[in-house]
Scaffold this motif. Structure first.
Motif, PDB file in Angstrom:
ATOM      1  N   GLY A  52       7.317 -13.269   0.623  1.00 36.58           N
ATOM      2  CA  GLY A  52       7.714 -12.540  -0.561  1.00 36.58           C
ATOM      3  C   GLY A  52       8.023 -13.336  -1.930  1.00 36.58           C
ATOM      4  O   GLY A  52       9.061 -12.979  -2.552  1.00 36.58           O
ATOM      5  N   HIS A  53       7.562 -14.643  -2.033  1.00 36.00           N
ATOM      6  CA  HIS A  53       7.851 -15.315  -3.216  1.00 36.00           C
ATOM      7  C   HIS A  53       7.693 -14.637  -4.325  1.00 36.00           C
ATOM      8  O   HIS A  53       6.690 -13.835  -4.845  1.00 36.00           O
ATOM      9  CB  HIS A  53       6.899 -16.391  -3.303  1.00 36.00           C
ATOM     10  N   PRO A  54       8.739 -14.558  -5.400  1.00 36.00           N
ATOM     11  CA  PRO A  54       8.643 -13.592  -6.483  1.00 36.00           C
ATOM     12  C   PRO A  54       7.730 -13.874  -7.499  1.00 36.00           C
ATOM     13  O   PRO A  54       7.282 -13.245  -8.703  1.00 36.00           O
ATOM     14  CB  PRO A  54      10.111 -13.554  -7.258  1.00 36.00           C
ATOM     15  N   GLY A  55       7.190 -15.323  -7.607  1.00 37.86           N
ATOM     16  CA  GLY A  55       6.208 -15.841  -8.739  1.00 37.86           C
ATOM     17  C   GLY A  55       4.642 -15.309  -8.645  1.00 37.86           C
ATOM     18  O   GLY A  55       3.978 -15.432  -9.228  1.00 37.86           O
ATOM     19  N   TYR A  56       4.577 -14.839  -7.403  1.00 35.68           N
ATOM     20  CA  TYR A  56       3.132 -14.129  -7.093  1.00 35.68           C
ATOM     21  C   TYR A  56       3.018 -12.930  -7.185  1.00 35.68           C
ATOM     22  O   TYR A  56       4.004 -11.992  -6.703  1.00 35.68           O
ATOM     23  CB  TYR A  56       2.603 -14.777  -5.653  1.00 35.68           C
ATOM     24  N   VAL A  57       2.078 -12.132  -7.861  1.00 36.66           N
ATOM     25  CA  VAL A  57       1.774 -10.747  -7.792  1.00 36.66           C
ATOM     26  C   VAL A  57       0.733 -10.143  -7.075  1.00 36.66           C
ATOM     27  O   VAL A  57      -0.430 -10.774  -7.388  1.00 36.66           O
ATOM     28  CB  VAL A  57       1.309 -10.450  -9.489  1.00 36.66           C
ATOM     29  N   VAL A  58       1.045  -9.276  -6.070  1.00 40.90           N
ATOM     30  CA  VAL A  58      -0.085  -8.668  -5.285  1.00 40.90           C
ATOM     31  C   VAL A  58      -0.703  -7.451  -6.160  1.00 40.90           C
ATOM     32  O   VAL A  58      -0.218  -6.628  -6.676  1.00 40.90           O
ATOM     33  CB  VAL A  58       0.361  -8.140  -3.919  1.00 40.90           C
ATOM     34  N   THR A  59      -1.985  -7.710  -6.484  1.00 42.00           N
ATOM     35  CA  THR A  59      -2.708  -6.751  -7.559  1.00 42.00           C
ATOM     36  C   THR A  59      -3.385  -5.704  -6.543  1.00 42.00           C
ATOM     37  O   THR A  59      -3.807  -4.580  -7.058  1.00 42.00           O
ATOM     38  CB  THR A  59      -3.453  -7.654  -8.295  1.00 42.00           C
ATOM     39  N   GLU A  60      -3.651  -5.997  -5.379  1.00 40.29           N
ATOM     40  CA  GLU A  60      -4.581  -5.015  -4.340  1.00 40.29           C
ATOM     41  C   GLU A  60      -4.063  -5.511  -2.858  1.00 40.29           C
ATOM     42  O   GLU A  60      -3.725  -6.644  -2.673  1.00 40.29           O
ATOM     43  CB  GLU A  60      -5.928  -5.323  -4.742  1.00 40.29           C
ATOM     44  N   GLY A  61      -4.149  -4.581  -1.923  1.00 38.21           N
ATOM     45  CA  GLY A  61      -4.293  -5.014  -0.497  1.00 38.21           C
ATOM     46  C   GLY A  61      -2.698  -4.510  -0.107  1.00 38.21           C
ATOM     47  O   GLY A  61      -1.919  -4.130  -0.669  1.00 38.21           O
ATOM     48  N   SER A  62      -2.602  -4.909   1.258  1.00 38.07           N
ATOM     49  CA  SER A  62      -1.213  -4.527   1.837  1.00 38.07           C
ATOM     50  C   SER A  62      -0.933  -5.772   2.990  1.00 38.07           C
ATOM     51  O   SER A  62      -1.741  -6.642   3.436  1.00 38.07           O
ATOM     52  CB  SER A  62      -1.467  -3.509   2.575  1.00 38.07           C
ATOM     53  N   ILE A  63       0.320  -6.029   3.275  1.00 39.16           N
ATOM     54  CA  ILE A  63       0.854  -6.643   4.303  1.00 39.16           C
ATOM     55  C   ILE A  63       1.936  -5.991   4.931  1.00 39.16           C
ATOM     56  O   ILE A  63       2.836  -5.336   4.607  1.00 39.16           O
ATOM     57  CB  ILE A  63       1.649  -8.071   3.714  1.00 39.16           C
ATOM     58  N   THR A  64       1.635  -5.566   6.200  1.00 41.01           N
ATOM     59  CA  THR A  64       2.441  -4.780   7.192  1.00 41.01           C
ATOM     60  C   THR A  64       3.125  -5.497   8.417  1.00 41.01           C
ATOM     61  O   THR A  64       2.242  -6.301   8.851  1.00 41.01           O
ATOM     62  CB  THR A  64       1.808  -3.403   7.684  1.00 41.01           C
ATOM     63  N   LEU A  65       4.341  -5.171   8.748  1.00 35.31           N
ATOM     64  CA  LEU A  65       4.720  -5.747  10.199  1.00 35.31           C
ATOM     65  C   LEU A  65       5.184  -4.486  10.954  1.00 35.31           C
ATOM     66  O   LEU A  65       5.821  -3.632  10.618  1.00 35.31           O
ATOM     67  CB  LEU A  65       5.906  -6.470   9.787  1.00 35.31           C
ATOM     68  N   ASP A  66       4.147  -4.200  12.090  1.00 37.44           N
ATOM     69  CA  ASP A  66       4.279  -3.092  13.040  1.00 37.44           C
ATOM     70  C   ASP A  66       4.278  -1.947  12.385  1.00 37.44           C
ATOM     71  O   ASP A  66       4.723  -0.926  12.618  1.00 37.44           O
ATOM     72  CB  ASP A  66       5.712  -3.299  13.875  1.00 37.44           C
ATOM     73  N   GLY A  67       3.174  -2.081  11.318  1.00 36.40           N
ATOM     74  CA  GLY A  67       2.933  -0.688  10.444  1.00 36.40           C
ATOM     75  C   GLY A  67       3.757  -0.405   9.162  1.00 36.40           C
ATOM     76  O   GLY A  67       3.474   0.215   8.492  1.00 36.40           O
ATOM     77  N   ASP A  68       4.954  -1.046   9.120  1.00 32.06           N
ATOM     78  CA  ASP A  68       5.844  -1.120   7.944  1.00 32.06           C
ATOM     79  C   ASP A  68       5.459  -1.962   6.938  1.00 32.06           C
ATOM     80  O   ASP A  68       4.996  -3.012   7.102  1.00 32.06           O
ATOM     81  CB  ASP A  68       7.274  -1.280   8.523  1.00 32.06           C
ATOM     82  N   ASP A  69       5.625  -1.415   5.701  1.00 30.11           N
ATOM     83  CA  ASP A  69       5.091  -2.077   4.367  1.00 30.11           C
ATOM     84  C   ASP A  69       5.927  -3.298   4.072  1.00 30.11           C
ATOM     85  O   ASP A  69       7.336  -2.926   3.571  1.00 30.11           O
ATOM     86  CB  ASP A  69       4.995  -1.128   3.302  1.00 30.11           C
ATOM     87  N   LEU A  70       5.513  -4.557   4.338  1.00 31.95           N
ATOM     88  CA  LEU A  70       6.722  -5.673   3.813  1.00 31.95           C
ATOM     89  C   LEU A  70       6.438  -5.783   2.291  1.00 31.95           C
ATOM     90  O   LEU A  70       7.527  -6.434   1.875  1.00 31.95           O
ATOM     91  CB  LEU A  70       5.985  -6.919   4.477  1.00 31.95           C
ATOM     92  N   LEU A  71       5.331  -5.347   1.643  1.00 31.66           N
ATOM     93  CA  LEU A  71       5.522  -5.616   0.028  1.00 31.66           C
ATOM     94  C   LEU A  71       6.639  -4.845  -0.532  1.00 31.66           C
ATOM     95  O   LEU A  71       6.935  -5.030  -1.761  1.00 31.66           O
ATOM     96  CB  LEU A  71       4.223  -5.287  -0.303  1.00 31.66           C
ATOM     97  N   GLU A  72       7.241  -3.782   0.051  1.00 26.93           N
ATOM     98  CA  GLU A  72       8.206  -3.001  -0.600  1.00 26.93           C
ATOM     99  C   GLU A  72       9.662  -3.712  -0.178  1.00 26.93           C
ATOM    100  O   GLU A  72      10.792  -3.308  -0.836  1.00 26.93           O
ATOM    101  CB  GLU A  72       8.214  -1.646   0.196  1.00 26.93           C
TER     102      GLU A  72
END
Length: 276
Positions: A52-72
């Motif tokens: 979750g480093h704030p200097g990087y912007v996810v423009t597409e895709g997802s990261i989940t842990l046990d189905g929960d959205d980590l990007l949130e």
């Protein structure tokens, strides 16, 4: 329940420059994954984005842990959920003792719903556990009284990161070039310590250029990153091949990714010159 960390079609930019181009990776609790690749390929970026480093912007895709959205989630919330990163260049925190830092961090991870002001882990229990872990790591007890990474040598910083791993016992740990800057004996100790505290007890993503850290942590999967993509996946044999022969075969087999990697390195050099 087998915990699962899933990265799907992940695209990442920093300062409008594209770094990752559709990364896909699935890790399960108890597995060891090695992530290898030449400089500038995006390995460290992937680890920092998972955390979750704030200097990087996810423009597409997802990261989940046990189905929960980590990007949130904010980085501290991801840590409470069981994500850990051992940094390639750990931060110095003057004025904060290692023991105090670890007591707060361990409490927050083990009691993710703890509210501000609520009691920490009992001091007696914490000291007993910390002493045991430090003895296993062959660390001087005085180490716990020093300020976090303040005046530490490179080897001491890496051992401090492994001590955090041992105390926090996350679901998934990202080890970003934990072997960099260490001599042969220190790398061997790091490899043994990671195996003792981490292997089979969590999911491990070991980012490395070499196979020495993998000596006691045989990877179930080895991924090769080039030009911001994972271009090949194999077993422990792939890690040995790359250590022995380098990335020439990979570059020839994936010319588009190789060209992208070279452009990324050129951009980095240009940026450094512009700020020099």
């Amino acid at each position: 329940m087998i915990h699962t960390l899933t990265i799907t079609n992940l695209h990442v930019s920093v300062e409008s420059k594209k770094i990752l181009h559709g990364v896909n990776l699935e890790m399960k609790y108890g597995q060891t994954h090695a992530l290898m690749g030449p400089n500038g390929s995006g390995k460290s970026t992937l680890g920092l984005v998972i955390m979750g480093h704030p200097g990087y912007v996810v423009t597409e895709g997802s990261i989940t842990l046990d189905g929960d959205d980590l990007l949130e989630l904010e980085p501290d919330q991801r840590a409470r959920r069981g994500i850990f990163i051992a940094f390639q260049r750990p931060m110095t925190i003057p004025g904060v003792k290692m023991a105090d830092f670890l007591r707060h961090a361990t409490t927050n991870v083990r009691r993710p719903d703890r509210k501000e002001g609520e009691e920490l882990i009992a001091m007696r229990d914490f000291r007993k556990e910390l002493k045991s872990k430090m003895e296993q790591l062959k660390m001087d007890p005085e180490f716990a009284r020093r300020y976090v990474n303040d005046g530490f040598s490179g080897g001491e910083m890496k051992r401090a990161e492994i001590l955090q791993l041992a105390m926090l016992q996350p679901k998934f740990a990202i080890l970003d070039e934990t072997d960099s800057g260490l001599d042969a004996d220190a790398v061997r100790l790091a490899s043994e310590s990671i195996a003792e505290f981490g292997r089979d007890k969590m999911g491990l993503l070991i980012i490395t250029h070499h196979d020495k850290l993998l000596e006691h942590n045989r990877p179930d999967f080895t991924h090769v990153m080039l030009g911001g993509r994972i271009v090949e996946t194999g077993g422990a044999e792939l890690a040995k091949e790359l250590h022995a022969n380098g990335y020439d075969r990979i570059r020839k087999a994936h010319p588009d990714a190789d060209a992208a990697n070279r452009r990324m390195l050129q951009d980095d050099v240009a940026a450094e010159l512009a700020t020099a």
